[in-house]
Design a protein around this motif. Structure first.
Motif, mmCIF file in Angstrom:
data_model
loop_
_atom_site.group_PDB
_atom_site.id
_atom_site.type_symbol
_atom_site.label_atom_id
_atom_site.label_comp_id
_atom_site.label_asym_id
_atom_site.label_seq_id
_atom_site.Cartn_x
_atom_site.Cartn_y
_atom_site.Cartn_z
ATOM 1 N N LEU A 153 45.733 13.974 91.615
ATOM 2 C CA LEU A 153 45.512 12.931 90.527
ATOM 3 C C LEU A 153 45.326 11.401 90.755
ATOM 4 C CD1 LEU A 153 45.573 14.200 87.629
ATOM 5 C CD2 LEU A 153 47.945 13.744 87.268
ATOM 6 N N GLY A 154 45.931 11.057 91.989
ATOM 7 C CA GLY A 154 45.853 10.103 92.784
ATOM 8 C C GLY A 154 46.944 8.785 92.288
ATOM 9 N N GLY A 155 46.429 7.699 91.912
ATOM 10 C CA GLY A 155 47.677 6.621 91.685
ATOM 11 C C GLY A 155 48.211 7.050 90.480
ATOM 12 N N SER A 156 49.586 6.075 90.383
ATOM 13 C CA SER A 156 50.307 6.278 89.138
ATOM 14 C C SER A 156 50.385 4.852 88.529
ATOM 15 C CB SER A 156 51.983 6.544 89.517
ATOM 16 O OG SER A 156 52.458 5.638 90.239
ATOM 17 N N TYR A 157 49.956 3.637 89.212
ATOM 18 C CA TYR A 157 49.620 2.448 88.587
ATOM 19 C C TYR A 157 51.032 2.210 87.597
ATOM 20 C CZ TYR A 157 45.226 4.331 89.445
ATOM 21 O OH TYR A 157 44.324 4.843 90.034
ATOM 22 N N GLY A 158 52.172 2.701 88.087
ATOM 23 C CA GLY A 158 53.355 2.101 87.520
ATOM 24 C C GLY A 158 53.821 2.940 86.144
ATOM 25 N N ALA A 162 50.720 7.255 81.121
ATOM 26 C CA ALA A 162 49.300 6.562 80.820
ATOM 27 C C ALA A 162 48.352 7.361 81.727
ATOM 28 C CB ALA A 162 49.771 5.152 80.776
ATOM 29 N N ALA A 163 48.535 7.532 82.884
ATOM 30 C CA ALA A 163 47.797 7.851 83.908
ATOM 31 C C ALA A 163 47.148 9.473 83.561
ATOM 32 C CB ALA A 163 48.312 7.775 85.365
ATOM 33 N N MET A 164 48.271 10.110 83.362
ATOM 34 C CA MET A 164 47.905 11.543 82.814
ATOM 35 C C MET A 164 47.244 11.505 81.507
ATOM 36 S SD MET A 164 51.109 13.677 84.493
ATOM 37 C CE MET A 164 52.451 12.844 84.095
ATOM 38 N N ALA A 165 47.487 10.922 80.761
ATOM 39 C CA ALA A 165 46.866 10.884 79.266
ATOM 40 C C ALA A 165 45.448 10.403 79.627
ATOM 41 C CB ALA A 165 47.641 9.538 78.588
ATOM 42 N N ARG A 166 44.905 9.261 80.585
ATOM 43 C CA ARG A 166 43.708 9.291 81.039
ATOM 44 C C ARG A 166 43.096 10.376 81.532
ATOM 45 N NH1 ARG A 166 45.830 4.434 82.614
ATOM 46 N NH2 ARG A 166 45.918 4.621 84.948
ATOM 47 N N PHE A 167 43.851 11.236 82.408
ATOM 48 C CA PHE A 167 43.264 12.431 82.778
ATOM 49 C C PHE A 167 42.758 13.450 81.848
ATOM 50 C CE2 PHE A 167 43.300 17.028 84.492
ATOM 51 C CZ PHE A 167 42.402 16.745 85.439
ATOM 52 N N GLU A 168 43.737 13.465 80.850
ATOM 53 C CA GLU A 168 43.135 14.661 79.673
ATOM 54 C C GLU A 168 41.920 14.015 79.201
ATOM 55 O OE1 GLU A 168 45.731 16.719 77.528
ATOM 56 O OE2 GLU A 168 47.697 16.670 78.914
ATOM 57 N N LYS A 169 42.027 12.984 78.792
ATOM 58 C CA LYS A 169 40.662 12.526 78.136
ATOM 59 C C LYS A 169 39.322 12.643 79.077
ATOM 60 C CE LYS A 169 39.116 8.418 75.343
ATOM 61 N NZ LYS A 169 39.477 6.954 75.325
ATOM 62 N N VAL A 170 39.355 12.194 80.484
ATOM 63 C CA VAL A 170 38.362 12.400 81.418
ATOM 64 C C VAL A 170 37.979 13.897 81.456
ATOM 65 C CG1 VAL A 170 37.621 11.960 83.796
ATOM 66 C CG2 VAL A 170 38.812 10.251 82.548
ATOM 67 N N PHE A 171 38.948 14.699 81.559
ATOM 68 C CA PHE A 171 38.766 16.182 81.778
ATOM 69 C C PHE A 171 38.107 16.627 80.645
ATOM 70 C CE2 PHE A 171 39.935 20.648 81.392
ATOM 71 C CZ PHE A 171 39.555 20.976 82.593
ATOM 72 N N ALA A 172 38.283 16.269 79.502
ATOM 73 C CA ALA A 172 37.578 16.857 78.197
ATOM 74 C C ALA A 172 35.979 16.465 78.229
ATOM 75 C CB ALA A 172 38.291 16.143 76.961
ATOM 76 N N GLY A 173 35.734 15.403 78.992
ATOM 77 C CA GLY A 173 34.234 15.150 78.980
ATOM 78 C C GLY A 173 33.449 15.383 80.409
ATOM 79 N N LEU A 174 34.246 16.199 81.301
ATOM 80 C CA LEU A 174 33.513 16.845 82.353
ATOM 81 C C LEU A 174 32.471 17.812 82.276
ATOM 82 C CD1 LEU A 174 36.477 16.991 84.884
ATOM 83 C CD2 LEU A 174 34.733 15.344 84.856
#
Length: 307
Positions: A153-158, A162-174
């Motif tokens: 997944l990479g960084g957590s940015y604290g 929130a980061a995992m929520a971004r992943f779900e969104k990006v994954f949907a567009g792959l």
DNA sequence: GTTAGTCAAGGCAAT
DNA sequence: ATTGCCTTGACTAAC
């Protein structure tokens, strides 16, 4: 039953992949660049074919293809599509053979983009280059017949949530080809098995369980619990679970723990892994095929007689 | 021929 | 805000 996996290259076999650097290519004309890159890609496609043909004799059933098979493919300046290479046709033919050989020999192929692919990055430029790199990995996967593209997944940015929520969104567009091949691996810095399980279950993404990372960055799960939970995420993919195994370089008391040793200490092989019908285990050890051979030998020696 | 320094990319901890 | 570390092994340039 265990399928043993080799990562990227041999230590002692007479097969070497080539690469190059931008700092070297930068000094050449575009025509020269393409000639150099073409030669490397052609040689590497040939070496991949020979690698696949060599694996059965070494009792290896899986192979991780290096991300550098086509060096600098996505580089902003030196990057290239295959059809621009003088040897483009020959490269395609070699890969057609690779697919056929891998299928005939039942060799499981995977890809593992490195740390620069970060789909959860809040930086647009990082996300963009990550997507470009994944498109390249998909090209490699389709050419070779690899069914797995394994990511951290990479960084957590604290804020992991929130980061995992971004992943779900990006994954949907792959693209579908990527969605069908992506897997997620627990790392030794931020994301544990426990962190990844909800995403993997929700999006039906298999979880590649790295037991060494789990030991470096534990969560509330025991090794048997993590193994079992990770294995469950593979059922929809209809292939046996893929796990990673390595031993720390400076023994478990030394520091740093992270780097890989030359060989695998059989003590580091989780005994619960014997309970699975079938597992694919990538051996991440610097001695490469020698480490696999040594571990196989030790485990056969240790094996208890059947009850 | 041998060898030491270098290499596209990110993130994080230390400063 | 900036620097160095993580970690890989082949390549390049310098000897």
């Amino acid at each position: 039953m265990i399928d043993w996996g080799l990562c990227c290259l041999f230590l002692n076999e007479d097969l070497k992949f080539r690469t190059t650097r931008y700092s070297f290519l930068q000094k050449k004309s575009r025509l020269e660049q393409l000639a150099i890159l073409s030669g490397i890609c052609r040689d590497n496609s040939q070496t991949l074919l020979q690698t696949l043909q060599r694996l059965p004799a070494l009792n290896i059933q899986a192979f991780r293809i290096s991300s550098e098979l086509f060096p600098l493919y996505t580089h902003p300046d030196a990057g290239y599509p295959l059809h621009q290479l003088p040897d483009g046709e020959e490269i395609l033919q070699n890969f057609a053979e690779c697919r056929a050989v891998a299928k005939r020999l039942s060799i499981r192929l995977s890809l593992h983009p490195d740390q620069f692919v970060v789909l959860v990055s809040p930086h647009e430029a990082v996300l963009k280059s990550s997507l470009a790199e994944l498109e390249y990995q998909l090209v490699l996967a389709e050419l070779s017949g690899a069914e797995e593209i394994n990511l951290h997944l990479g960084g957590s940015y604290g804020d992991k949530a929130a980061a995992m929520a971004r992943f779900e969104k990006v994954f949907a567009g792959l693209p579908e080809g990527l969605q069908q091949r992506l897997t997620l691996e627990n790392d030794d810095v931020s994301y544990t098995v426990s962190d990844l399980l909800p995403i993997c279950r929700h999006l039906q993404i298999p979880l590649v369980y790295d037991v060494h990372h789990h030991r470096c960055l534990p969560d509330e799960l025991t090794i048997p619990e993590a193994s079992q939970a990770a294995a469950e995420t593979w059922k929809s993919r209809k292939i046996p679970p893929h796990f990673h195994l390595s031993s720390p370089k400076n023994s478990w008391s030394g520091t740093p723990l992270r780097s890989h040793a030359d060989y695998i200490d059989p003590e580091d092989f989780p005994s619960c892994w014997h309970d699975f019908d079938r597992l694919c285990i990538d051996v991440e050890a610097k001695a490469k095929e020698l480490a696999i051979a040594k571990l196989q030998k030790k485990m056969a020696h240790q094996a208890k007689p059947a009850k």
